[in-house]
Design a protein around this motif. Structure first.
Motif, PDB file in Angstrom:
ATOM      1  N   GLY A   1       0.805  -1.217   0.000  1.00  0.00           N
ATOM      2  CA  GLY A   1       0.000   0.000   0.000  1.00  0.00           C
ATOM      3  C   GLY A   1       0.842   1.272   0.000  1.00  0.00           C
ATOM      4  O   GLY A   1       0.380   2.324   0.428  1.00  0.00           O
ATOM      5  N   ARG A   2       2.067   1.179  -0.486  1.00  0.00           N
ATOM      6  CA  ARG A   2       2.969   2.337  -0.497  1.00  0.00           C
ATOM      7  C   ARG A   2       3.266   2.838  -1.904  1.00  0.00           C
ATOM      8  O   ARG A   2       4.235   3.553  -2.131  1.00  0.00           O
ATOM      9  CB  ARG A   2       4.280   1.978   0.206  1.00  0.00           C
ATOM     10  CG  ARG A   2       4.108   1.692   1.684  1.00  0.00           C
ATOM     11  CD  ARG A   2       5.423   1.512   2.387  1.00  0.00           C
ATOM     12  NE  ARG A   2       5.946   0.168   2.145  1.00  0.00           N
ATOM     13  CZ  ARG A   2       7.098  -0.279   2.623  1.00  0.00           C
ATOM     14  NH1 ARG A   2       7.851   0.496   3.342  1.00  0.00           N
ATOM     15  NH2 ARG A   2       7.485  -1.514   2.381  1.00  0.00           N
ATOM     16  N   GLU A   3       2.411   2.486  -2.863  1.00  0.00           N
ATOM     17  CA  GLU A   3       2.697   2.895  -4.241  1.00  0.00           C
ATOM     18  C   GLU A   3       2.620   4.408  -4.427  1.00  0.00           C
ATOM     19  O   GLU A   3       3.377   4.978  -5.213  1.00  0.00           O
ATOM     20  CB  GLU A   3       1.826   2.159  -5.260  1.00  0.00           C
ATOM     21  CG  GLU A   3       0.352   2.510  -5.221  1.00  0.00           C
ATOM     22  CD  GLU A   3      -0.457   1.631  -4.298  1.00  0.00           C
ATOM     23  OE1 GLU A   3      -1.680   1.611  -4.472  1.00  0.00           O
ATOM     24  OE2 GLU A   3       0.100   0.974  -3.405  1.00  0.00           O
ATOM     25  N   ASP A   4       1.717   5.094  -3.710  1.00  0.00           N
ATOM     26  CA  ASP A   4       1.641   6.555  -3.837  1.00  0.00           C
ATOM     27  C   ASP A   4       2.936   7.206  -3.364  1.00  0.00           C
ATOM     28  O   ASP A   4       3.443   8.132  -4.003  1.00  0.00           O
ATOM     29  CB  ASP A   4       0.454   7.109  -3.043  1.00  0.00           C
ATOM     30  CG  ASP A   4      -0.885   6.748  -3.679  1.00  0.00           C
ATOM     31  OD1 ASP A   4      -0.905   6.509  -4.910  1.00  0.00           O
ATOM     32  OD2 ASP A   4      -1.890   6.698  -2.955  1.00  0.00           O
ATOM     33  N   TYR A   5       3.460   6.728  -2.258  1.00  0.00           N
ATOM     34  CA  TYR A   5       4.739   7.246  -1.759  1.00  0.00           C
ATOM     35  C   TYR A   5       5.843   7.011  -2.793  1.00  0.00           C
ATOM     36  O   TYR A   5       6.638   7.898  -3.089  1.00  0.00           O
ATOM     37  CB  TYR A   5       5.104   6.584  -0.425  1.00  0.00           C
ATOM     38  CG  TYR A   5       6.505   6.930   0.020  1.00  0.00           C
ATOM     39  CD1 TYR A   5       6.790   8.179   0.585  1.00  0.00           C
ATOM     40  CD2 TYR A   5       7.548   6.027  -0.154  1.00  0.00           C
ATOM     41  CE1 TYR A   5       8.075   8.508   0.976  1.00  0.00           C
ATOM     42  CE2 TYR A   5       8.838   6.356   0.233  1.00  0.00           C
ATOM     43  CZ  TYR A   5       9.098   7.591   0.792  1.00  0.00           C
ATOM     44  OH  TYR A   5      10.380   7.917   1.163  1.00  0.00           O
ATOM     45  N   LEU A   6       5.878   5.804  -3.361  1.00  0.00           N
ATOM     46  CA  LEU A   6       6.904   5.474  -4.342  1.00  0.00           C
ATOM     47  C   LEU A   6       6.767   6.354  -5.579  1.00  0.00           C
ATOM     48  O   LEU A   6       7.770   6.828  -6.125  1.00  0.00           O
ATOM     49  CB  LEU A   6       6.829   3.991  -4.721  1.00  0.00           C
ATOM     50  CG  LEU A   6       7.894   3.488  -5.693  1.00  0.00           C
ATOM     51  CD1 LEU A   6       9.294   3.678  -5.116  1.00  0.00           C
ATOM     52  CD2 LEU A   6       7.661   2.033  -6.024  1.00  0.00           C
ATOM     53  N   LEU A   7       5.548   6.594  -6.011  1.00  0.00           N
ATOM     54  CA  LEU A   7       5.338   7.454  -7.182  1.00  0.00           C
ATOM     55  C   LEU A   7       5.824   8.880  -6.908  1.00  0.00           C
ATOM     56  O   LEU A   7       6.427   9.510  -7.789  1.00  0.00           O
ATOM     57  CB  LEU A   7       3.869   7.452  -7.593  1.00  0.00           C
ATOM     58  CG  LEU A   7       3.376   6.154  -8.235  1.00  0.00           C
ATOM     59  CD1 LEU A   7       1.869   6.193  -8.432  1.00  0.00           C
ATOM     60  CD2 LEU A   7       4.080   5.899  -9.555  1.00  0.00           C
ATOM     61  N   ARG A   8       5.551   9.387  -5.714  1.00  0.00           N
ATOM     62  CA  ARG A   8       6.042  10.730  -5.373  1.00  0.00           C
ATOM     63  C   ARG A   8       7.571  10.743  -5.364  1.00  0.00           C
ATOM     64  O   ARG A   8       8.201  11.684  -5.838  1.00  0.00           O
ATOM     65  CB  ARG A   8       5.518  11.160  -4.000  1.00  0.00           C
ATOM     66  CG  ARG A   8       4.058  11.590  -4.011  1.00  0.00           C
ATOM     67  CD  ARG A   8       3.646  12.280  -2.711  1.00  0.00           C
ATOM     68  NE  ARG A   8       3.955  11.539  -1.506  1.00  0.00           N
ATOM     69  CZ  ARG A   8       3.176  10.592  -0.971  1.00  0.00           C
ATOM     70  NH1 ARG A   8       2.024  10.288  -1.540  1.00  0.00           N
ATOM     71  NH2 ARG A   8       3.539   9.975   0.149  1.00  0.00           N
ATOM     72  N   ARG A   9       8.160   9.702  -4.833  1.00  0.00           N
ATOM     73  CA  ARG A   9       9.612   9.584  -4.750  1.00  0.00           C
ATOM     74  C   ARG A   9      10.230   9.527  -6.153  1.00  0.00           C
ATOM     75  O   ARG A   9      11.344  10.022  -6.364  1.00  0.00           O
ATOM     76  CB  ARG A   9       9.918   8.294  -3.982  1.00  0.00           C
ATOM     77  CG  ARG A   9      11.285   8.123  -3.589  1.00  0.00           C
ATOM     78  CD  ARG A   9      11.453   8.584  -2.140  1.00  0.00           C
ATOM     79  NE  ARG A   9      12.854   8.490  -1.862  1.00  0.00           N
ATOM     80  CZ  ARG A   9      13.649   9.536  -1.721  1.00  0.00           C
ATOM     81  NH1 ARG A   9      13.171  10.724  -1.698  1.00  0.00           N
ATOM     82  NH2 ARG A   9      14.919   9.375  -1.544  1.00  0.00           N
ATOM     83  N   ALA A  10       9.521   8.906  -7.084  1.00  0.00           N
ATOM     84  CA  ALA A  10      10.050   8.683  -8.429  1.00  0.00           C
ATOM     85  C   ALA A  10       9.824   9.869  -9.373  1.00  0.00           C
ATOM     86  O   ALA A  10      10.370   9.870 -10.477  1.00  0.00           O
ATOM     87  CB  ALA A  10       9.420   7.425  -9.025  1.00  0.00           C
ATOM     88  N   GLU A  11       9.042  10.864  -8.946  1.00  0.00           N
ATOM     89  CA  GLU A  11       8.749  12.000  -9.833  1.00  0.00           C
ATOM     90  C   GLU A  11      10.022  12.564 -10.441  1.00  0.00           C
ATOM     91  O   GLU A  11      11.011  12.792  -9.755  1.00  0.00           O
ATOM     92  CB  GLU A  11       8.018  13.101  -9.063  1.00  0.00           C
ATOM     93  CG  GLU A  11       6.555  12.824  -8.890  1.00  0.00           C
ATOM     94  CD  GLU A  11       5.838  13.931  -8.113  1.00  0.00           C
ATOM     95  OE1 GLU A  11       6.436  15.011  -7.888  1.00  0.00           O
ATOM     96  OE2 GLU A  11       4.694  13.697  -7.722  1.00  0.00           O
ATOM     97  N   GLY A  12       9.983  12.761 -11.767  1.00  0.00           N
ATOM     98  CA  GLY A  12      11.109  13.344 -12.470  1.00  0.00           C
ATOM     99  C   GLY A  12      12.218  12.368 -12.818  1.00  0.00           C
ATOM    100  O   GLY A  12      13.257  12.779 -13.337  1.00  0.00           O
ATOM    101  N   THR A  13      12.020  11.079 -12.555  1.00  0.00           N
ATOM    102  CA  THR A  13      13.048  10.086 -12.885  1.00  0.00           C
ATOM    103  C   THR A  13      12.515   9.170 -13.984  1.00  0.00           C
ATOM    104  O   THR A  13      11.314   9.157 -14.282  1.00  0.00           O
ATOM    105  CB  THR A  13      13.418   9.216 -11.662  1.00  0.00           C
ATOM    106  OG1 THR A  13      12.304   8.382 -11.326  1.00  0.00           O
ATOM    107  CG2 THR A  13      13.813  10.080 -10.468  1.00  0.00           C
ATOM    108  N   LYS A  14      13.415   8.378 -14.558  1.00  0.00           N
ATOM    109  CA  LYS A  14      12.985   7.425 -15.588  1.00  0.00           C
ATOM    110  C   LYS A  14      12.075   6.358 -14.993  1.00  0.00           C
ATOM    111  O   LYS A  14      11.252   5.777 -15.678  1.00  0.00           O
ATOM    112  CB  LYS A  14      14.175   6.797 -16.286  1.00  0.00           C
ATOM    113  CG  LYS A  14      15.067   5.980 -15.382  1.00  0.00           C
ATOM    114  CD  LYS A  14      16.245   5.405 -16.128  1.00  0.00           C
ATOM    115  CE  LYS A  14      17.147   4.661 -15.164  1.00  0.00           C
ATOM    116  NZ  LYS A  14      18.305   4.111 -15.796  1.00  0.00           N
ATOM    117  N   ALA A  15      12.212   6.096 -13.705  1.00  0.00           N
ATOM    118  CA  ALA A  15      11.370   5.098 -13.048  1.00  0.00           C
ATOM    119  C   ALA A  15       9.914   5.530 -13.022  1.00  0.00           C
ATOM    120  O   ALA A  15       9.014   4.693 -13.086  1.00  0.00           O
ATOM    121  CB  ALA A  15      11.859   4.848 -11.628  1.00  0.00           C
TER     122      ALA A  15
END
Length: 159
Positions: free
Chosen positions: A35-49
């Motif tokens: 249930g941490r995908e939103d956190y991961l998406l915020r963390r990944a902003e601006g990266t190729k990931a």
């Protein structure tokens, strides 16, 4: 996944970004399951990931299927399906190891009896944790890995 001994999404992402890009797929799947995908998406902003993550999440949500079912529908070469296949392989390997370890436990008990050796002596010789070894001999196959058990068995048998 990356050699890290943590469940920190932040640390996993940093490791994947720095030196382990192959960890992006399992990291996203782990984040979804936790249930941490939103956190991961915020963390990944601006990266190729971010592109990889958003594409997968959009496709998965559009399918309307549970995650494991959706992963099963992907082509075999898909990097996300590979994670599922590896996870299933690991799960079956652990179950097979546990079955084999039951036989190794019985053989180990017989070997100690044949060698007229105590469990404590075997622990000292093979450098095993006494509590784990005793539990293993009583049938608790979760206490010793297959590799450790086989190495210890060979060492004692060679005496």
């Amino acid at each position: 996944m990356t050699g890290l001994n943590t469940t920190s999404t932040k640390k996993f992402f940093a490791a994947a970004e720095d030196a382990h890009p192959e960890a992006f797929e399992p990291l996203l799947l782990l984040a979804i399951c936790d249930g941490r995908e939103d956190y991961l998406l915020r963390r990944a902003e601006g990266t190729k990931a971010a592109v990889i993550f958003n594409q997968f999440i959009n496709d998965w949500q559009a399918s309307g299927r549970p995650l494991e079912v959706y992963l099963g529908t992907l082509p075999d070469q898909d990097r996300f399906k590979t994670v599922l296949i590896e996870w299933r392989t690991d799960s079956s390997r652990l179950a097979a190891d546990r079955k084999i370890l039951k036989y190794v436990s019985t053989a180990f008990s017989d070997l100690l009896s044949d060698k007229n050796m105590t469990r404590a002596e075997a622990c000292r010789i093979a450098n095993l944790n006494k509590g784990n070894f005793y539990a293993f001999l009583k049938g608790d196959t979760s206490k010793i890995s297959r590799k450790t058990a086989m190495n210890a068995y060979r060492e004692i048998a060679a005496l």
